[in-house]
Each structure stands twice: as C-alpha cells, then as structure tokens.
Design a protein around this motif. Structure first.
Motif, PDB file in Angstrom:
ATOM      1  N   THR A  30      -2.329  -1.046  -7.638  1.00  0.00           N
ATOM      2  CA  THR A  30      -1.243  -0.810  -6.690  1.00  0.00           C
ATOM      3  C   THR A  30      -1.288  -1.911  -5.628  1.00  0.00           C
ATOM      4  OG1 THR A  30      -2.628   0.536  -5.239  1.00  0.00           O
ATOM      5  CG2 THR A  30      -1.467   1.686  -7.023  1.00  0.00           C
ATOM      6  N   GLU A  31      -0.238  -2.007  -4.829  1.00  0.00           N
ATOM      7  CA  GLU A  31      -0.202  -3.044  -3.792  1.00  0.00           C
ATOM      8  C   GLU A  31      -1.348  -2.868  -2.798  1.00  0.00           C
ATOM      9  OE1 GLU A  31       3.033  -5.146  -0.774  1.00  0.00           O
ATOM     10  OE2 GLU A  31       3.599  -3.402  -1.978  1.00  0.00           O
ATOM     11  N   GLU A  32      -1.685  -1.597  -2.503  1.00  0.00           N
ATOM     12  CA  GLU A  32      -2.774  -1.328  -1.552  1.00  0.00           C
ATOM     13  C   GLU A  32      -4.118  -1.817  -2.092  1.00  0.00           C
ATOM     14  OE1 GLU A  32       0.677   0.881  -0.808  1.00  0.00           O
ATOM     15  OE2 GLU A  32      -0.581   1.020  -2.613  1.00  0.00           O
ATOM     16  N   MET A  33      -4.290  -1.800  -3.412  1.00  0.00           N
ATOM     17  CA  MET A  33      -5.558  -2.187  -4.016  1.00  0.00           C
ATOM     18  C   MET A  33      -5.778  -3.701  -4.025  1.00  0.00           C
ATOM     19  SD  MET A  33      -5.374   0.506  -7.215  1.00  0.00           S
ATOM     20  CE  MET A  33      -6.851  -0.049  -8.077  1.00  0.00           C
ATOM     21  N   LEU A  34      -4.717  -4.475  -3.796  1.00  0.00           N
ATOM     22  CA  LEU A  34      -4.839  -5.928  -3.854  1.00  0.00           C
ATOM     23  C   LEU A  34      -5.782  -6.481  -2.792  1.00  0.00           C
ATOM     24  CD1 LEU A  34      -1.138  -7.014  -4.516  1.00  0.00           C
ATOM     25  CD2 LEU A  34      -2.984  -6.775  -6.175  1.00  0.00           C
ATOM     26  N   SER A  35      -5.892  -5.788  -1.662  1.00  0.00           N
ATOM     27  CA  SER A  35      -6.746  -6.264  -0.568  1.00  0.00           C
ATOM     28  C   SER A  35      -8.176  -5.737  -0.660  1.00  0.00           C
ATOM     29  CB  SER A  35      -6.135  -5.861   0.777  1.00  0.00           C
ATOM     30  OG  SER A  35      -6.005  -4.444   0.856  1.00  0.00           O
ATOM     31  N   GLN A  36      -8.445  -4.937  -1.684  1.00  0.00           N
ATOM     32  CA  GLN A  36      -9.772  -4.352  -1.855  1.00  0.00           C
ATOM     33  C   GLN A  36     -10.562  -5.122  -2.909  1.00  0.00           C
ATOM     34  OE1 GLN A  36      -8.965  -0.294  -2.960  1.00  0.00           O
ATOM     35  NE2 GLN A  36      -7.732   0.108  -1.132  1.00  0.00           N
ATOM     36  N   LEU A 349       3.357  -2.106 -10.413  1.00  0.00           N
ATOM     37  CA  LEU A 349       1.924  -2.354 -10.271  1.00  0.00           C
ATOM     38  C   LEU A 349       1.635  -3.851 -10.452  1.00  0.00           C
ATOM     39  CD1 LEU A 349       0.555   0.666 -12.370  1.00  0.00           C
ATOM     40  CD2 LEU A 349       0.822   0.509  -9.882  1.00  0.00           C
ATOM     41  N   TYR A 350       0.361  -4.213 -10.423  1.00  0.00           N
ATOM     42  CA  TYR A 350      -0.060  -5.605 -10.567  1.00  0.00           C
ATOM     43  C   TYR A 350      -1.116  -5.713 -11.657  1.00  0.00           C
ATOM     44  CZ  TYR A 350       2.263  -6.263  -6.070  1.00  0.00           C
ATOM     45  OH  TYR A 350       3.190  -6.305  -5.062  1.00  0.00           O
ATOM     46  N   LEU A 351      -1.121  -6.850 -12.354  1.00  0.00           N
ATOM     47  CA  LEU A 351      -2.110  -7.055 -13.399  1.00  0.00           C
ATOM     48  C   LEU A 351      -3.509  -7.173 -12.798  1.00  0.00           C
ATOM     49  CD1 LEU A 351      -0.389  -9.690 -15.738  1.00  0.00           C
ATOM     50  CD2 LEU A 351      -0.330  -7.195 -15.895  1.00  0.00           C
ATOM     51  N   PRO A 352      -4.513  -6.637 -13.487  1.00  0.00           N
ATOM     52  CA  PRO A 352      -5.885  -6.772 -12.987  1.00  0.00           C
ATOM     53  C   PRO A 352      -6.324  -8.230 -13.012  1.00  0.00           C
ATOM     54  CG  PRO A 352      -5.867  -5.864 -15.211  1.00  0.00           C
ATOM     55  CD  PRO A 352      -4.448  -5.900 -14.758  1.00  0.00           C
ATOM     56  N   GLY A 353      -7.044  -8.630 -11.991  1.00  0.00           N
ATOM     57  CA  GLY A 353      -7.587  -9.984 -11.939  1.00  0.00           C
ATOM     58  C   GLY A 353      -6.598 -11.016 -11.459  1.00  0.00           C
ATOM     59  N   SER A 354      -5.543 -11.249 -12.201  1.00  0.00           N
ATOM     60  CA  SER A 354      -4.558 -12.273 -11.838  1.00  0.00           C
ATOM     61  C   SER A 354      -3.635 -11.815 -10.716  1.00  0.00           C
ATOM     62  CB  SER A 354      -3.714 -12.648 -13.064  1.00  0.00           C
ATOM     63  OG  SER A 354      -2.909 -11.552 -13.489  1.00  0.00           O
ATOM     64  N   HIS A 355      -3.457 -10.504 -10.543  1.00  0.00           N
ATOM     65  CA  HIS A 355      -2.602  -9.898  -9.509  1.00  0.00           C
ATOM     66  C   HIS A 355      -1.139 -10.303  -9.649  1.00  0.00           C
ATOM     67  CE1 HIS A 355      -6.320  -9.264  -6.670  1.00  0.00           C
ATOM     68  NE2 HIS A 355      -6.439  -8.691  -7.866  1.00  0.00           N
ATOM     69  N   ILE A 356      -0.708 -10.567 -10.870  1.00  0.00           N
ATOM     70  CA  ILE A 356       0.698 -10.876 -11.136  1.00  0.00           C
ATOM     71  C   ILE A 356       1.487  -9.569 -11.114  1.00  0.00           C
ATOM     72  CG2 ILE A 356       2.287 -11.731 -12.912  1.00  0.00           C
ATOM     73  CD1 ILE A 356      -0.005 -13.621 -13.813  1.00  0.00           C
ATOM     74  N   PRO A 357       2.631  -9.509 -10.400  1.00  0.00           N
ATOM     75  CA  PRO A 357       3.405  -8.265 -10.304  1.00  0.00           C
ATOM     76  C   PRO A 357       4.137  -7.926 -11.588  1.00  0.00           C
ATOM     77  CG  PRO A 357       4.550 -10.037  -9.174  1.00  0.00           C
ATOM     78  CD  PRO A 357       3.217 -10.597  -9.589  1.00  0.00           C
ATOM     79  N   ILE A 358       4.330  -6.619 -11.813  1.00  0.00           N
ATOM     80  CA  ILE A 358       4.998  -6.123 -13.029  1.00  0.00           C
ATOM     81  C   ILE A 358       6.364  -5.552 -12.656  1.00  0.00           C
ATOM     82  CG2 ILE A 358       4.805  -4.595 -15.026  1.00  0.00           C
ATOM     83  CD1 ILE A 358       1.777  -4.423 -14.414  1.00  0.00           C
ATOM     84  N   PHE A 359       7.395  -6.005 -13.371  1.00  0.00           N
ATOM     85  CA  PHE A 359       8.758  -5.526 -13.154  1.00  0.00           C
ATOM     86  C   PHE A 359       9.349  -5.011 -14.470  1.00  0.00           C
ATOM     87  CE2 PHE A 359       8.060  -8.700  -9.852  1.00  0.00           C
ATOM     88  CZ  PHE A 359       8.559  -8.080  -8.722  1.00  0.00           C
ATOM     89  N   SER A 360      10.547  -4.449 -14.378  1.00  0.00           N
ATOM     90  CA  SER A 360      11.288  -4.104 -15.590  1.00  0.00           C
ATOM     91  C   SER A 360      11.898  -5.390 -16.148  1.00  0.00           C
ATOM     92  CB  SER A 360      12.399  -3.095 -15.271  1.00  0.00           C
ATOM     93  OG  SER A 360      13.516  -3.764 -14.736  1.00  0.00           O
ATOM     94  N   PRO A 361      12.331  -5.386 -17.412  1.00  0.00           N
ATOM     95  CA  PRO A 361      12.935  -6.598 -17.995  1.00  0.00           C
ATOM     96  C   PRO A 361      14.192  -7.078 -17.279  1.00  0.00           C
ATOM     97  CG  PRO A 361      12.208  -5.122 -19.732  1.00  0.00           C
ATOM     98  CD  PRO A 361      12.066  -4.358 -18.433  1.00  0.00           C
TER      99      PRO A 361
END
Length: 410
Positions: A30-36, A349-361
């Motif tokens: 989640t976005e909140e997890m990106l800073s952890q 959400l965001y991909l693990p590690g790379s933190h690339i955001p996920i969207f719909s097509p």
C-alpha cells in the motif's frame, strides 16, 4: 549453516542460480507501506546432487505467504479455457459422474471445480488462502480453507470418503514439506483413483532461461526424473504424462497407487527426452547462472536507454514472475512508470521492491506509452490481442525472456 534437501535430506552443496536478495514476489504494498522498511530474503536456488531436486531455501513460512493471497485464477481468460477443456477431458476419460468425488488441492477461486459442479459431480476444494476460498464458496464451489497434508487428508477422508479424481495444478512447487503433501494424496485417493498434477517443467525453465519463475513462493523446481522418485517414495506412480505450453512449459502428470493403472508410452518417452537433455545428471544444470546474468544485462540496457531518450515505458501484468525480473535487474519507477493489471485486488497497490504503481489497463489508453513490457511473457499472445490498440500510436510490445524482443500485436 548447512542446508539439506527438502525431499531426500541430502546436503545441498551446489548452486543452480543465485538471484541475490529480494522481497516476496506476491507481497504487494500500500502507499503507507512505501515509507516502511521492506523485508527481503535470499533467493538462492540450489540443486541436490542425490535426487536432483532444484529448490530455494524456505525463508518464510508458507502460512505467512498463502494465508491471504492476491492471485485469482479467474482473471486469465486463457487459463479459464485451459481448465474447461481439462475438465471435459477428465470427465470423459475416467467416466466421472454423480457417484464420483473430485477433490482439488489449491483450488483457488473455484475456476476449475465449477466445471465439475456444472456437470453434477460432487467436489471439494482445498484452498489455504481464506480470501480466495470465500470467493470460491460464493460462486457455488464447496471449499475448505486449510493447508493440505497428511492430517488434512485424514480429516477429509473421515468426513466424506476417498476421491476418484484429485487435482493439484501449479501447487506442488509452492509446498515446503513435499513428503507431507504427497503423502496426503496417498491417504485420500481411492484404490483405482487418479491424481492429476500440473507443474512447471524445469527442462523448459532451463531452455528458456526463465529465471523469473524462481521466487520465494516457489520452493521447488521439478524434472520428471525427480518427480518419479518423489511419488515412488509414497507408493504412488506416474502412469501418464503430457507436455503443456502453460506457464512457459509444464507437465501434466497422471498418478495412481502403484499397481492401479498401466503406464503409457509417454512416460518412457519423457524419460528419454530428459536424459538426452542431461537432466538425469548434475552436469545438466550447470551454466544457468551465467545465462541469467546475460539476460538481465540486456534488459537493464534497454530500460536505461529508453530513460535517457525520454521514452515512456510501462508494463502489463503485475505478476510474481515480473517482480523477480524487476528486482534482480533493480528497475525503478523512473524507468518503468507503472504496471497495469486486470485484477482489481492489485490495482492501487505497488510492486514489491521496485515500488512501481499498479493501475487498471485504462491507464495505458490515457498515457499512450512508447513501450509496453509484458511481464507474464507466457501470456504474450493473449495480452498483445487485448492491448493491440497501442500500435495505433506507435507503441511496441516488449518481452525480456527468453530474450529481449519487440513484439507486434497478435
């Protein structure tokens, strides 16, 4: 620390490929997890010199990975069709009907068993991820949210009797305790019943250098040679086998109690094919690590070049295999701006590690990227058909494995 084989307990002293340290491939953020701080674990595949089982160290308990899971099988149309065809063939081949019982282990959201429900055949799904098991139950597929093994098999046997057909598709690799898992099938299978198992084939993994299918959730990587040893240790025997294109190259195994069904010629044919490829000796597995490094460098060069040229690169399919590729190559959100996925559970959400955001097509149509990297390259034909409109603005499809390729719409 010395490690031992998950099947035969021999010491593990040989490397198949070392992919460094990565986060769990299916732990989306989640976005909140990106800073952890994000936990990472060694991703080092070793091979047992005795039974030739390729395996990664179980860095995380299976309960922590699969108790709540983000993969829903029903979002792949080609996989749904694969399941429908399989169900029809199995019903006909083994004369299954209202007096039969079908049990699927790792039944996911009921994508396969719903075909047996529709045919009036009693069935039961066993799915450890509670969120996915609930989705299956809502769709009309009886499902128990529990991990499968000997104790679970005894409980199901006591409550409803043996199974005429047991199915386990793409789960054997996810099992840390292989002997407990396979032993459960031996307990629950009817005397003349059959087990159907689909598992990625390491022969294809090696041929295609498909290192992206290696991640922590996949504990083991199988040859037919090793699979025969594993089932034989539990009084079971592979009596038929088919090679499938799914997941980059898989085996469908038909397994029975030792004397229940006669072997088909396909069994010996595959033994010979693996022997010719060197998979019955340790030497046949050497050199894979170097090939992986070559592919990674090619992909790194591609994304760095596009970033320097100001080109927009996006990706399609927030698949676990894509996360292995991105993390081993240290790809950043500046190099691949976003990834699109049909699964609403992953969007936002965001991909693990790379933190690339996920969207719909829909995001692809809005931003019109120059390149669209297909993460689940085994579904490239399906995805290029779905997204062929990118060619209208000059966009190109890209796959990184088995080699960097630009692809036209199918």
């Amino acid at each position: 620390m010395s490690l031992s084989c998950a099947f035969c307990n021999a010491p593990l002293e040989h490397t198949f490929v070392d992919l460094g340290t990565t986060p769990l491939a299916n732990r989306y953020l989640t976005e909140e997890m990106l800073s952890q701080p994000e936990p990472t674990y060694p991703l080092h595949a070793r091979i047992c010199a005795k039974c030739l089982l390729v395996q990664v160290e179980p860095a995380v308990p299976a309960e922590d990975i699969f108790g709540d899971y983000a993969y829903f099988s029903s979002y792949s149309t080609s996989w749904l069709e694969h399941a429908r065809r399989y169900s029809e063939e199995a019903i006909q081949r083994f004369n299954l009907g209202p007096s039969s019982r079908v049990i699927e282990v790792a039944s996911n959201d009921g994508y396969l068993l719903k075909n047996f429900v529709a045919a009036g055949i009693p069935c039961l799904g066993v799915e450890p991820a509670r969120n996915i098991a609930e989705a299956a139950i809502k769709s009309g597929v009886p499902t128990e949210a529990v991990f499968f093994g000997k104790e679970t098999a005894k409980k199901i046997l006591a409550e409803g009797g043996t199974a005429n057909l047991m199915v386990a598709n793409n789960v054997l690799a996810h099992v840390p305790d292989i002997n407990d898992f396979v032993g459960g099938f031996a307990i629950l299978l009817a005397p003349d019943g059959v087990i159907s198992i689909e598992v990625p084939h390491i022969l294809k993994l090696i041929e295609q250098t498909a290192f992206d299918t290696i991640y922590h959730e996949h504990y083991s990587y199988f040859s037919f040679y090793t699979l025969e040893k594993i089932f034989a240790a539990h009084g079971l025997r592979i009596f038929d086998v088919a090679e499938l294109p799914s997941h980059g190259g898989s085996l469908r195994l038909w397994v029975c109690h030792d004397l229940a069904h006669a072997a088909t010629p396909a069994v010996e044919k595959l033994r010979q094919k693996e022997a010719a490829a060197g998979l019955q000796k340790l030497e046949g597995y050497r050199g894979f690590d170097a090939k992986v490094k070559h592919i990674c460098q090619g992909f790194i060069d591609f994304v760095e070049q596009q970033e320097l040229m100001g080109k927009q690169v996006a990706a399609y399919g927030a698949a676990a295999k894509g996360n292995t590729l991105l993390n081993v190559c240290n790809v950043t959100p500046e190099q691949i701006r976003y990834v699109c996925d049909l699964n609403p559970a992953k969007q936002g959400l965001y991909l693990p590690g790379s933190h690339i955001p996920i969207f719909s097509p829909d995001k692809i149509r809005e931003t019109k990227p120059d390149f669209l990297v297909i993460m689940p390259w085994n579904l490239a034909r399906e995805i290029t058909q779905q997204m062929q409109e990118i060619t209208s603005w000059g966009g190109q499809f890209v796959t990184a494995i088995p080699s960097l390729q630009m692809k036209k719409a199918a």
